[in-house]
Design a protein around this motif. Sequence first.
Motif, PDB file in Angstrom:
ATOM      1  N   PRO A  68     -30.564  26.423 -29.830  1.00  0.00           N
ATOM      2  CA  PRO A  68     -31.174  27.755 -29.809  1.00  0.00           C
ATOM      3  C   PRO A  68     -32.312  27.918 -30.822  1.00  0.00           C
ATOM      4  CG  PRO A  68     -28.794  27.950 -29.760  1.00  0.00           C
ATOM      5  CD  PRO A  68     -29.110  26.505 -29.968  1.00  0.00           C
ATOM      6  N   ALA A  69     -32.213  27.235 -31.956  1.00  0.00           N
ATOM      7  CA  ALA A  69     -33.237  27.395 -32.990  1.00  0.00           C
ATOM      8  C   ALA A  69     -34.270  26.275 -32.977  1.00  0.00           C
ATOM      9  CB  ALA A  69     -32.570  27.463 -34.355  1.00  0.00           C
ATOM     10  N   GLY A  70     -34.280  25.425 -31.943  1.00  0.00           N
ATOM     11  CA  GLY A  70     -35.242  24.331 -31.873  1.00  0.00           C
ATOM     12  C   GLY A  70     -34.657  23.144 -31.154  1.00  0.00           C
ATOM     13  N   GLY A  71     -34.386  22.065 -31.896  1.00  0.00           N
ATOM     14  CA  GLY A  71     -33.816  20.872 -31.291  1.00  0.00           C
ATOM     15  C   GLY A  71     -33.204  19.969 -32.337  1.00  0.00           C
ATOM     16  N   ILE A  72     -32.431  19.006 -31.851  1.00  0.00           N
ATOM     17  CA  ILE A  72     -31.830  17.998 -32.723  1.00  0.00           C
ATOM     18  C   ILE A  72     -32.184  16.640 -32.145  1.00  0.00           C
ATOM     19  CG2 ILE A  72     -29.697  17.089 -33.705  1.00  0.00           C
ATOM     20  CD1 ILE A  72     -28.472  19.885 -33.212  1.00  0.00           C
ATOM     21  N   VAL A  73     -32.822  15.816 -32.949  1.00  0.00           N
ATOM     22  CA  VAL A  73     -33.166  14.467 -32.516  1.00  0.00           C
ATOM     23  C   VAL A  73     -32.109  13.521 -33.070  1.00  0.00           C
ATOM     24  CG1 VAL A  73     -34.749  14.021 -34.451  1.00  0.00           C
ATOM     25  CG2 VAL A  73     -34.995  12.727 -32.347  1.00  0.00           C
ATOM     26  N   TYR A  74     -31.588  12.649 -32.183  1.00  0.00           N
ATOM     27  CA  TYR A  74     -30.572  11.663 -32.543  1.00  0.00           C
ATOM     28  C   TYR A  74     -31.143  10.278 -32.318  1.00  0.00           C
ATOM     29  CZ  TYR A  74     -27.111  15.424 -32.145  1.00  0.00           C
ATOM     30  OH  TYR A  74     -26.401  16.584 -32.301  1.00  0.00           O
ATOM     31  N   ALA A  75     -30.854   9.377 -33.254  1.00  0.00           N
ATOM     32  CA  ALA A  75     -31.251   7.982 -33.091  1.00  0.00           C
ATOM     33  C   ALA A  75     -30.043   7.096 -33.363  1.00  0.00           C
ATOM     34  CB  ALA A  75     -32.377   7.633 -34.052  1.00  0.00           C
ATOM     35  N   ARG A  76     -29.900   6.071 -32.539  1.00  0.00           N
ATOM     36  CA  ARG A  76     -28.849   5.073 -32.751  1.00  0.00           C
ATOM     37  C   ARG A  76     -29.547   3.804 -33.186  1.00  0.00           C
ATOM     38  NH1 ARG A  76     -26.428   4.023 -27.707  1.00  0.00           N
ATOM     39  NH2 ARG A  76     -25.425   6.053 -27.918  1.00  0.00           N
ATOM     40  N   GLY A  77     -29.054   3.210 -34.287  1.00  0.00           N
ATOM     41  CA  GLY A  77     -29.683   2.017 -34.826  1.00  0.00           C
ATOM     42  C   GLY A  77     -28.716   0.882 -34.980  1.00  0.00           C
ATOM     43  N   LEU A  78     -29.276  -0.281 -35.197  1.00  0.00           N
ATOM     44  CA  LEU A  78     -28.490  -1.503 -35.323  1.00  0.00           C
ATOM     45  C   LEU A  78     -28.876  -2.207 -36.624  1.00  0.00           C
ATOM     46  CD1 LEU A  78     -26.404  -3.161 -33.770  1.00  0.00           C
ATOM     47  CD2 LEU A  78     -28.293  -4.417 -32.760  1.00  0.00           C
ATOM     48  N   PRO A  79     -28.040  -2.076 -37.672  1.00  0.00           N
ATOM     49  CA  PRO A  79     -28.318  -2.794 -38.918  1.00  0.00           C
ATOM     50  C   PRO A  79     -27.938  -4.272 -38.772  1.00  0.00           C
ATOM     51  CG  PRO A  79     -26.347  -1.462 -39.152  1.00  0.00           C
ATOM     52  CD  PRO A  79     -26.899  -1.185 -37.788  1.00  0.00           C
ATOM     53  N   THR A  81     -25.831  -6.093 -40.528  1.00  0.00           N
ATOM     54  CA  THR A  81     -24.411  -6.383 -40.746  1.00  0.00           C
ATOM     55  C   THR A  81     -23.605  -5.095 -40.631  1.00  0.00           C
ATOM     56  OG1 THR A  81     -24.500  -5.976 -43.132  1.00  0.00           O
ATOM     57  CG2 THR A  81     -24.941  -8.232 -42.398  1.00  0.00           C
ATOM     58  N   GLN A  82     -22.308  -5.223 -40.677  1.00  0.00           N
ATOM     59  CA  GLN A  82     -21.433  -4.055 -40.708  1.00  0.00           C
ATOM     60  C   GLN A  82     -21.489  -3.415 -42.096  1.00  0.00           C
ATOM     61  OE1 GLN A  82     -17.628  -5.747 -39.793  1.00  0.00           O
ATOM     62  NE2 GLN A  82     -17.947  -5.630 -37.586  1.00  0.00           N
ATOM     63  N   GLY A  83     -21.061  -2.164 -42.192  1.00  0.00           N
ATOM     64  CA  GLY A  83     -20.907  -1.531 -43.492  1.00  0.00           C
ATOM     65  C   GLY A  83     -22.034  -0.642 -43.947  1.00  0.00           C
ATOM     66  N   TYR A  84     -23.108  -0.514 -43.182  1.00  0.00           N
ATOM     67  CA  TYR A  84     -24.190   0.387 -43.578  1.00  0.00           C
ATOM     68  C   TYR A  84     -23.690   1.825 -43.494  1.00  0.00           C
ATOM     69  CZ  TYR A  84     -27.955  -2.984 -44.035  1.00  0.00           C
ATOM     70  OH  TYR A  84     -28.759  -3.994 -44.484  1.00  0.00           O
ATOM     71  N   TYR A  85     -24.141   2.668 -44.405  1.00  0.00           N
ATOM     72  CA  TYR A  85     -23.675   4.050 -44.467  1.00  0.00           C
ATOM     73  C   TYR A  85     -24.817   4.948 -44.930  1.00  0.00           C
ATOM     74  CZ  TYR A  85     -23.490   3.268 -49.502  1.00  0.00           C
ATOM     75  OH  TYR A  85     -23.833   2.981 -50.791  1.00  0.00           O
ATOM     76  N   ASP A  86     -24.557   6.243 -44.983  1.00  0.00           N
ATOM     77  CA  ASP A  86     -25.526   7.236 -45.459  1.00  0.00           C
ATOM     78  C   ASP A  86     -26.829   7.171 -44.655  1.00  0.00           C
ATOM     79  OD1 ASP A  86     -26.448   9.315 -47.053  1.00  0.00           O
ATOM     80  OD2 ASP A  86     -27.231   7.974 -48.600  1.00  0.00           O
ATOM     81  N   ALA A  87     -26.694   7.089 -43.344  1.00  0.00           N
ATOM     82  CA  ALA A  87     -27.868   7.003 -42.475  1.00  0.00           C
ATOM     83  C   ALA A  87     -28.534   8.366 -42.358  1.00  0.00           C
ATOM     84  CB  ALA A  87     -27.466   6.510 -41.096  1.00  0.00           C
ATOM     85  N   ALA A  88     -29.859   8.351 -42.261  1.00  0.00           N
ATOM     86  CA  ALA A  88     -30.612   9.601 -42.124  1.00  0.00           C
ATOM     87  C   ALA A  88     -31.955   9.329 -41.465  1.00  0.00           C
ATOM     88  CB  ALA A  88     -30.835  10.243 -43.489  1.00  0.00           C
ATOM     89  N   ILE A 125     -25.038   2.531 -35.823  1.00  0.00           N
ATOM     90  CA  ILE A 125     -24.982   3.679 -36.715  1.00  0.00           C
ATOM     91  C   ILE A 125     -25.893   4.767 -36.134  1.00  0.00           C
ATOM     92  CG2 ILE A 125     -26.813   2.823 -38.222  1.00  0.00           C
ATOM     93  CD1 ILE A 125     -25.159   3.912 -40.585  1.00  0.00           C
ATOM     94  N   VAL A 126     -25.483   6.036 -36.265  1.00  0.00           N
ATOM     95  CA  VAL A 126     -26.211   7.153 -35.663  1.00  0.00           C
ATOM     96  C   VAL A 126     -26.652   8.115 -36.759  1.00  0.00           C
ATOM     97  CG1 VAL A 126     -26.057   9.093 -34.063  1.00  0.00           C
ATOM     98  CG2 VAL A 126     -24.919   6.953 -33.514  1.00  0.00           C
ATOM     99  N   ALA A 127     -27.855   8.641 -36.596  1.00  0.00           N
ATOM    100  CA  ALA A 127     -28.367   9.662 -37.513  1.00  0.00           C
ATOM    101  C   ALA A 127     -29.072  10.731 -36.686  1.00  0.00           C
ATOM    102  CB  ALA A 127     -29.329   9.049 -38.521  1.00  0.00           C
ATOM    103  N   GLY A 128     -29.145  11.923 -37.225  1.00  0.00           N
ATOM    104  CA  GLY A 128     -29.799  13.021 -36.532  1.00  0.00           C
ATOM    105  C   GLY A 128     -30.583  13.889 -37.493  1.00  0.00           C
ATOM    106  N   ALA A 129     -31.480  14.689 -36.931  1.00  0.00           N
ATOM    107  CA  ALA A 129     -32.277  15.615 -37.731  1.00  0.00           C
ATOM    108  C   ALA A 129     -32.522  16.885 -36.931  1.00  0.00           C
ATOM    109  CB  ALA A 129     -33.607  14.985 -38.137  1.00  0.00           C
ATOM    110  N   ASP A 130     -32.436  17.997 -37.610  1.00  0.00           N
ATOM    111  CA  ASP A 130     -32.691  19.302 -37.021  1.00  0.00           C
ATOM    112  C   ASP A 130     -34.193  19.572 -37.057  1.00  0.00           C
ATOM    113  OD1 ASP A 130     -32.120  21.939 -36.067  1.00  0.00           O
ATOM    114  OD2 ASP A 130     -32.442  22.658 -38.100  1.00  0.00           O
ATOM    115  N   ILE A 131     -34.731  20.059 -35.945  1.00  0.00           N
ATOM    116  CA  ILE A 131     -36.153  20.381 -35.881  1.00  0.00           C
ATOM    117  C   ILE A 131     -36.280  21.863 -35.546  1.00  0.00           C
ATOM    118  CG2 ILE A 131     -38.364  19.872 -34.786  1.00  0.00           C
ATOM    119  CD1 ILE A 131     -37.160  17.163 -33.951  1.00  0.00           C
ATOM    120  N   PRO A 132     -36.858  22.655 -36.432  1.00  0.00           N
ATOM    121  CA  PRO A 132     -37.026  24.084 -36.153  1.00  0.00           C
ATOM    122  C   PRO A 132     -37.928  24.314 -34.938  1.00  0.00           C
ATOM    123  CG  PRO A 132     -37.444  23.610 -38.473  1.00  0.00           C
ATOM    124  CD  PRO A 132     -37.314  22.290 -37.767  1.00  0.00           C
ATOM    125  N   ARG A 133     -37.733  25.438 -34.274  1.00  0.00           N
ATOM    126  CA  ARG A 133     -38.481  25.749 -33.060  1.00  0.00           C
ATOM    127  C   ARG A 133     -39.994  25.752 -33.298  1.00  0.00           C
ATOM    128  NH1 ARG A 133     -36.839  31.035 -30.267  1.00  0.00           N
ATOM    129  NH2 ARG A 133     -34.964  29.815 -29.948  1.00  0.00           N
TER     130      ARG A 133
END
Length: 160
Positions: A68-79, A81-88, A125-133
């Motif tokens: 409702p306030a814009g959009g959310i962009v999602y990206a799936r990535g492939l590091p 090795t295993q164990g990557y965290y704090d994705a943004a 690993i997945v990360a997302g970001a909010d985008i205002p309208r």
Amino acid sequence: MKKQILLVVAISGLTASCTTLRDSSANPFNWFGSKPPAQTASGAVPAATPDPRPLIAQITALRLDRAPAGGIVYARGLPPTQGYYDAALVPLNRGRPVDGVLRYEFRASPPPADAPVGPIRSREIVAGADIPRAVLNATTSIEVIAAANRQSIRQSIRRR
């Protein structure tokens, strides 16, 4: 007389420590907000510190969901090795589109020690970001950058 002298000494001690109280956590005005950015001698605000997290190795999927306030962009990535965290998804250009293109870097913190490579599914690993309208309406394309590739969305981003 002793009470008056004691009172004057106490007030003097409190007023002498006002400068340290102003910056301390005991001051209620410091509880909810942050200080404005420091200025250099020329009056310019220093640039933000670069993000220390490395770029994710590869982007495997990218999508934009309406909100409702814009959009959310999602990206799936492939590091690697295993164990990557704090994705943004870290916005470039302060989160403003340049020539209609809104750009993000996909960053994640590596594991603290050597980690197994493992199968692809266990490394995703997945990360997302909010985008205002308002920003989304000024955008014609959204691009997410990784170390080995980049993906973009160009399909009718603007809300009708």
